[in-house]
Design a protein around this motif. Structure first.
Motif, PDB file in Angstrom:
ATOM      1  N   CYS A  27      49.301  47.325  43.284  1.00  0.00           N
ATOM      2  CA  CYS A  27      49.454  47.467  41.883  1.00  0.00           C
ATOM      3  C   CYS A  27      50.870  47.186  41.336  1.00  0.00           C
ATOM      4  CB  CYS A  27      49.190  49.322  41.504  1.00  0.00           C
ATOM      5  SG  CYS A  27      47.507  49.698  41.932  1.00  0.00           S
ATOM      6  N   GLY A 263      41.109  52.738  41.126  1.00  0.00           N
ATOM      7  CA  GLY A 263      42.468  52.925  41.435  1.00  0.00           C
ATOM      8  C   GLY A 263      42.576  53.730  42.809  1.00  0.00           C
ATOM      9  N   PRO A 288      40.729  50.961  44.295  1.00  0.00           N
ATOM     10  CA  PRO A 288      41.318  50.020  43.418  1.00  0.00           C
ATOM     11  C   PRO A 288      40.594  48.632  43.936  1.00  0.00           C
ATOM     12  CG  PRO A 288      42.401  50.536  45.905  1.00  0.00           C
ATOM     13  CD  PRO A 288      41.473  51.653  45.564  1.00  0.00           C
ATOM     14  N   TYR A 291      43.441  42.863  41.109  1.00  0.00           N
ATOM     15  CA  TYR A 291      43.946  42.575  39.803  1.00  0.00           C
ATOM     16  C   TYR A 291      43.111  41.564  38.994  1.00  0.00           C
ATOM     17  CZ  TYR A 291      47.416  41.742  35.951  1.00  0.00           C
ATOM     18  OH  TYR A 291      48.016  41.335  34.796  1.00  0.00           O
TER      19      TYR A 291
END
Length: 400
Positions: A27, A263, A288, A291
């Protein structure tokens, strides 16, 4: 030379960036993005990974795995990311609350930093730090210019050496040549001690998140078979930041909705009780995701959430997710975070689960158009913000 000019006439600088996050953390936050943008602008950047502000817990498996990974990286302490960006993993003892340890760490770190800079033939030109106890670990006098980018009220985070931070951060603020802040409360705190303090709130990678508005982008596979309304959240699920009771209350009030949480649950020992999230079958704790995949998840979300607690930490937070959500074209419901007050016309505000449910239902009934949020998000990019910051730095004459 510390400053050189390229063919485009722009000044290039040698920059040591002291982060509070590892480069490889899944992250990314301001630290990695700013490091990347400075390098993209042609500056030479030495990105120094976290100096371990929080004391690790030997009983926490995640902490132990992180310690192991860092020890492995110390055998190859410098990694070249690209022509202008290097990542350095320092050796420090993560017990900053003890004065003796701080003295040992200062000696070890400054010696190793000198050696690394010598290897890279970098001059002590610009120090860009996110670490509030920089004066305890680093010799500021070596650098021509010192920038403190204050993006969190770190002293209010659980598990960190509060007394040390409260002692050292004001010293850093007074001695920095320029201060950048990411929330109004941080701006007020720093400006009281340093007149060269400038407010730049968090921004987003607009092009990346705006992919969620594309008709041809496939929805992420785990969401394709979910029927009905999906209310989504993206980010770390830590109970000192996120109000788990609001999320649980939404799930209880509308069992026909799916509450999809993307997440990491907790940040090491900083999440003490997640039981509220595990009591409802319509809450999905996905974990998670990469990205690059976020737009394909956001595309399917009908409404997105910022159910943040209001406390001493979050009063100084401008969530990175705010403009990311808007760039994705998603209607947003949030608690009343002080930092987003100027953008309250782009978000529905609520105080509790009942208020969140009412706001979400109203959004679904009225099919709120996302155009205004998208247009605002497009104005706030990392390259533009970094360029504006460096223009201020260029006008700042350090007296180290």
């Amino acid at each position: 030379m510390p400053e050189t000019a390229n063919n485009d006439g722009k000044t290039r600088r040698d920059i040591v960036l002291l982060s509070t996050a590892d480069w490889s953390h899944p992250c990314w936050t301001n630290k990695q993005y700013v490091g990347r943008e400075l390098a993209a602008a042609g500056h030479r950047v030495l990105y120094v990974e976290s100096l371990g502000l929080r004391q690790p817990s030997l009983r926490e498996g995640r902490d132990m795995r992180r310690i192991f990974r860092r020890l492995m990286r110390m055998f190859r302490p410098m990694v070249k990311v690209n022509e202008h960006l290097y990542v350095y993993t320092p050796f420090v003892i993560p017990l900053h609350r003890y004065a003796l340890v701080r003295r040992i760490n200062r000696g070890l770190f400054n010696l190793s930093l000198r050696l690394i800079m010598r290897v890279l033939r970098m001059d002590a030109d610009l120090l860009w730090t996110y670490n509030p106890i920089t004066t305890a670990t680093t010799d500021l006098q070596r650098f021509k210019t010192v920038v403190y980018h204050c993006v969190d009220n770190i002293a209010a985070m659980p598990g960190l050496p509060k007394e040390t931070i409260e002692q050292r951060e004001p010293e850093l603020i007074r001695n920095a040549d320029a201060i950048f802040t990411s929330a109004p409360a941080l701006q007020d705190k720093c400006a009281a001690l340093n007149s060269n303090t400038h407010y730049f709130h968090n921004v987003a990678e607009f092009e990346h998140f705006n992919q969620a508005t594309r008709v041809d982008l496939p929805v992420a596979e785990p969401l394709r078979d979910i029927q009905g309304v999906i209310v989504g959240f993206v980010g770390a699920l830590s109970d000192y930041k996120v109000d788990f009771n609001i999320i649980a209350g939404i799930a209880a009030a509308r069992p026909d909705w799916t509450i999809y949480l993307l997440g990491q649950l907790g940040e090491s020992i900083l999440c003490r009780d997640d039981s509220a999230l595990r009591q409802h079958d319509n809450i999905v704790l996905h974990g998670p995701v990469d990205y690059a995949e976020l737009p394909s998840y956001l595309k399917r979300f009908d409404v997105v959430l910022l159910p943040m607690l209001i406390n001493e930490y979050t009063k100084s937070v401008f969530p990175m997710k705010f403009f990311e959500y808007l760039a994705a074209g998603k209607p947003l419901v949030s608690t009343r975070l002080p930092a987003i007050t100027e953008y309250r016309h782009l978000v529905r505000l609520a105080d509790d689960a009942k208020g969140f449910v009412a706001a979400i239902e109203d959004i679904l009934r009225n099919n709120c158009p996302p155009r205004a949020g998208i247009e605002e998000a497009q104005k706030h990019s990392y390259p533009a913000r970094t360029q504006a910051m460096m223009e201020i730095v260029a006008q700042t004459q350090g007296e180290r």
